[in-house]
Motif scaffolding. Sequence first.
Motif, short mmCIF file in Angstrom:
data_model
loop_
_atom_site.label_atom_id
_atom_site.label_comp_id
_atom_site.label_asym_id
_atom_site.label_seq_id
_atom_site.Cartn_x
_atom_site.Cartn_y
_atom_site.Cartn_z
N ARG A 128 1.02 -18.75 26.15
CA ARG A 128 1.56 -18.25 27.41
C ARG A 128 2.69 -17.27 27.08
O ARG A 128 3.03 -17.06 25.93
N GLY A 129 3.24 -16.67 28.12
CA GLY A 129 4.29 -15.69 27.91
C GLY A 129 5.52 -16.27 27.24
O GLY A 129 5.83 -17.46 27.39
N VAL A 130 6.23 -15.43 26.51
CA VAL A 130 7.47 -15.83 25.82
C VAL A 130 8.64 -15.55 26.76
O VAL A 130 8.87 -14.40 27.17
N TRP A 131 9.41 -16.60 27.09
CA TRP A 131 10.49 -16.49 28.07
C TRP A 131 11.85 -16.28 27.41
O TRP A 131 12.75 -15.69 28.02
N SER A 132 12.04 -16.79 26.21
CA SER A 132 13.36 -16.70 25.59
C SER A 132 13.21 -16.70 24.08
O SER A 132 12.21 -17.21 23.53
N LEU A 133 14.19 -16.12 23.40
CA LEU A 133 14.23 -16.15 21.95
C LEU A 133 15.67 -16.11 21.48
O LEU A 133 16.57 -15.66 22.19
N SER A 134 15.88 -16.60 20.26
CA SER A 134 17.23 -16.68 19.71
C SER A 134 17.16 -16.59 18.20
O SER A 134 16.29 -17.21 17.57
N PHE A 135 18.07 -15.80 17.59
CA PHE A 135 18.15 -15.68 16.14
C PHE A 135 18.99 -16.80 15.56
O PHE A 135 20.01 -17.20 16.15
N SER A 136 18.57 -17.31 14.42
CA SER A 136 19.40 -18.27 13.69
C SER A 136 20.64 -17.57 13.16
O SER A 136 20.55 -16.44 12.67
N PRO A 137 21.80 -18.21 13.24
CA PRO A 137 23.03 -17.55 12.76
C PRO A 137 23.14 -17.50 11.24
O PRO A 137 24.00 -16.78 10.73
N VAL A 138 22.27 -18.23 10.50
CA VAL A 138 22.41 -18.30 9.04
C VAL A 138 21.14 -17.94 8.29
O VAL A 138 21.19 -17.73 7.08
N ASP A 139 19.99 -17.90 8.96
CA ASP A 139 18.73 -17.66 8.28
C ASP A 139 17.95 -16.55 8.97
O ASP A 139 18.22 -16.20 10.12
N ARG A 140 16.97 -16.01 8.24
CA ARG A 140 16.12 -14.98 8.82
C ARG A 140 14.99 -15.64 9.61
O ARG A 140 13.82 -15.56 9.25
N VAL A 141 15.39 -16.29 10.68
CA VAL A 141 14.47 -17.07 11.51
C VAL A 141 14.78 -16.75 12.96
O VAL A 141 15.95 -16.59 13.36
N VAL A 142 13.74 -16.67 13.78
CA VAL A 142 13.90 -16.49 15.21
C VAL A 142 13.13 -17.62 15.90
O VAL A 142 12.02 -17.99 15.49
N ALA A 143 13.74 -18.19 16.93
CA ALA A 143 13.11 -19.24 17.74
C ALA A 143 12.65 -18.65 19.05
O ALA A 143 13.37 -17.86 19.68
N THR A 144 11.44 -19.02 19.48
CA THR A 144 10.89 -18.52 20.74
C THR A 144 10.51 -19.69 21.63
O THR A 144 10.04 -20.73 21.16
N ALA A 145 10.73 -19.53 22.94
CA ALA A 145 10.36 -20.52 23.94
C ALA A 145 9.32 -19.90 24.85
O ALA A 145 9.46 -18.76 25.30
N SER A 146 8.29 -20.67 25.16
CA SER A 146 7.14 -20.10 25.85
C SER A 146 6.72 -20.94 27.05
O SER A 146 7.10 -22.11 27.19
N GLY A 147 5.92 -20.33 27.89
CA GLY A 147 5.33 -21.02 29.01
C GLY A 147 4.27 -22.03 28.63
O GLY A 147 3.80 -22.78 29.48
#
Length: 859
Positions: free
Chosen positions: A631-650
């Motif tokens: 489903r569509g991606v509603w939100s995302l956030s970068f980790s403050p210490v790693d090259r990682v991004v978190a995504t929240a979806s429908g």
Amino acid sequence: HRYGHEERIGHQNFLSWITPKSYRSLFTANFGSSKKTEMVKRKRGPTETGSGGGSVLRTFYQPSASLTRIYTGGRLGASSTGRGQASQGKDLPTLLLCPNGPSASLVRVDTVDEEVGSLRFSIVHELQVRSEDDTVSSVALSADGRRAAVSTQGAISSVFTLDENSVDGGLANDEKANISAPAPILQRSWRPLDAVVVTSTAFDDSGALLAFGGANGSVRVYDVDRAYLTHSFTASTAVISVLRFGKGSHDIFAGSENGELVKFDLHDHAITAAMKNHVSAITGIEIMQDGRRVVSSGRDRILSIWNAVDGVLVRTIVTTEGGDECAIEAIATIPRPFSRWKHIIFVGDDAGRVSCWDVDTGRQVDIHFSLGQNEAESSIVDMAFVPIRPSRSIRSQSEEEDQHPDKSFHLVTTTRSGSVYSIECCSDKFQAEVRARVAAHLEEVYDAMFLEDGKTICVASNVHTVYLYQVSPNCIWQTVGSLSGHEGIVMSLDRNAQYFATGSRDRTARVWVRKHASISDRGSLRCVGIAEGHTDAIGAVALSHKATPGFLITGAADRTLKRWKLGVDNGNKNASILRSQWTILAHQKDINCVAVSPDDKVIATGSQDKLCRIWTADSGSRLTECVGHRRGVWSLSFSPVDRVVATASGDKTIRLWSTRTGECLRLLEGHSGAILKVVFLTNGLQLASSGADGILKLWEVKSGACNQTIDGHEDRVWALSAANDGRWLLSAGADASVRIWKDETAKRAAELASVADAEALRRQEISDAVRGKQWARASRVALSADHPRQLLQVFQDVVKEQGPDELDAIISSLVQDFRKTDLEGGDQSLLRKLFSYCRDWNTSSSTYLVSQIVLSGSR
């Protein structure tokens, strides 16, 4: 096929994307401090949840403060200090009764700071009607504040009794309001107009008579104490819009939607005057201080002054200025002891403007101001009077100041957008100033965030203006600033150390800076840049963190991503037009979210096309694509210490992705609805998420475990923000509430440790008593500690070593002690607990004998 691919990734593969340093920062929180976390700790100071070591995982949040709905529109009910005679010689608070959907909010108004003339609004009680599906149509408060009447669209009216204790919900000299006062008592609930909806309600001066006006033009008056109907008459063929008792409660004035105004004499039981001058709905009726004149207002923009005795028209005041055709929505008169204002009436119109008129001369007094720039948001609904001691900035500096303490008052004004304004007026000179605004109804909140001080929040709801609120644990929050200028609803917010950014449905984004050092300074925000160029609503904005000069990233429903250059603020009053550095077609559907990495080198975007894409910040080149959401991606956030991004979806999942390869590294599941927001906490060790199910969840990144689930909202939670690396959480959404959550992990751990220590001591005490053959003491401690298994073991040891007679004697002694305690004012909870244990023991063949001995000894 990428769906579920992360489930096949082994431990070694999961670690392959992390550098050794980031591995230590991410996975050694509970096993000592790595060099990186030690550096972070030296930079940020001691952790909030622990004293020493690495970052401590947060596992327990509790509510700290909330901004909930207290007013949804309609006319207020006010006590004597709010409408009528001011109290003489007593510093009584003003009570306001506000329609609030299926209930009515009883609000206490106190003077907090005489230096600035500020008021504090505290919720005392919620007067709930029978059904949550019903809606309040009319409210009223008696002059002494002892009775409240609430009527609903279901034609049911309820009368509540308020004693002194039930309104002592806050003290003017107390920082925290005590809202746990005794609840009001429901005195009576009935249908006063049969099946007709009550549209207007009013108490007389004594509070003994209660009048109801209906949608069919009928009016009925009831004796509240004796609970019977005293008068009934038909005032009009249209809806009754306003009711007001005259001076001395000898007559009652009723105004209707068709402009008819009648006077009914309660002694003669007849209509004694039909007062015709309005051609539109009557919106207000006020009795002047002398009691001989009555003022009525209407949406025809005129004020009519009548003789209160015979109903003869004395004067007509036309309030239109320069052809302006704004309807009058509310009027208010100022009662004694403010004698200089005895001939003045305040007028509020549907454009959000307040003006003053002299009923003796028919001229406007030189006091007029507007509550807002947007008429739809600031249209006035009602006004009420609140007496206070004047603030130093507005009070007169004459020698007679100390001899006349009651020289200032507040005019509390409500608007259709759910705002409540406090306007201070000085009685010894015609001067007024807007002092405060509180949010009584936010409706749906689309975005909200903490400011850097952690005590101020920024809220974007379904209005064109973004407001800043000062967080107050026990009172209704007041605004300390605003960002106005957008012509559409603001959808997204972001900030860094220097700028604020807002994105709106008007297809523009604005950048703001502070005028002063403190964000709490009123009017301290100034627009310095406007980004124009998108062809559809801007749903996401993100500011750079460290870059100089900084930049702004915007994503819109037109599927494009733009980077805007932020120049140096030169102090100009006019905002400059920002220049777009590059524009790319980023997705195939609406862009929902945008984020900039902590080093300002990478940009991540999420869209309704189910994709998360990673871009270079300098040129807008695509680095990688994250595929896996259904489903569509509603939100995302970068980790403050790693090259990682978190995504929240429908699709009800959260995914962690590598920003280098686009590989899915972790899948988090647990929400029952679409996940709308996700943020990193605890130096990247944890995630917080909110969803359409009204639930907040706290996740551990290392294991993917859910540390806590918070059921804090009744509808979608669009906004989630963290302060102090997760020490505080802010959530807001479609249920028109904003809630602050405080991390109480350390406190909770201390409480659990204390309970465990006490439990260990009790067990040791039982063991010592058994070892010393002190059977009665061991039995009492085990029973008090609620340890049925240990108690049974004690009883079995007594039977085995001393015999049944000894157990019978011990039980008899315990029962006598319990009964003696009960006679001395105690309770029989221990005896009841013992019998409940016996009930369970009696069901087993191995323990029934002990149960029978206990029951025999308790006779």
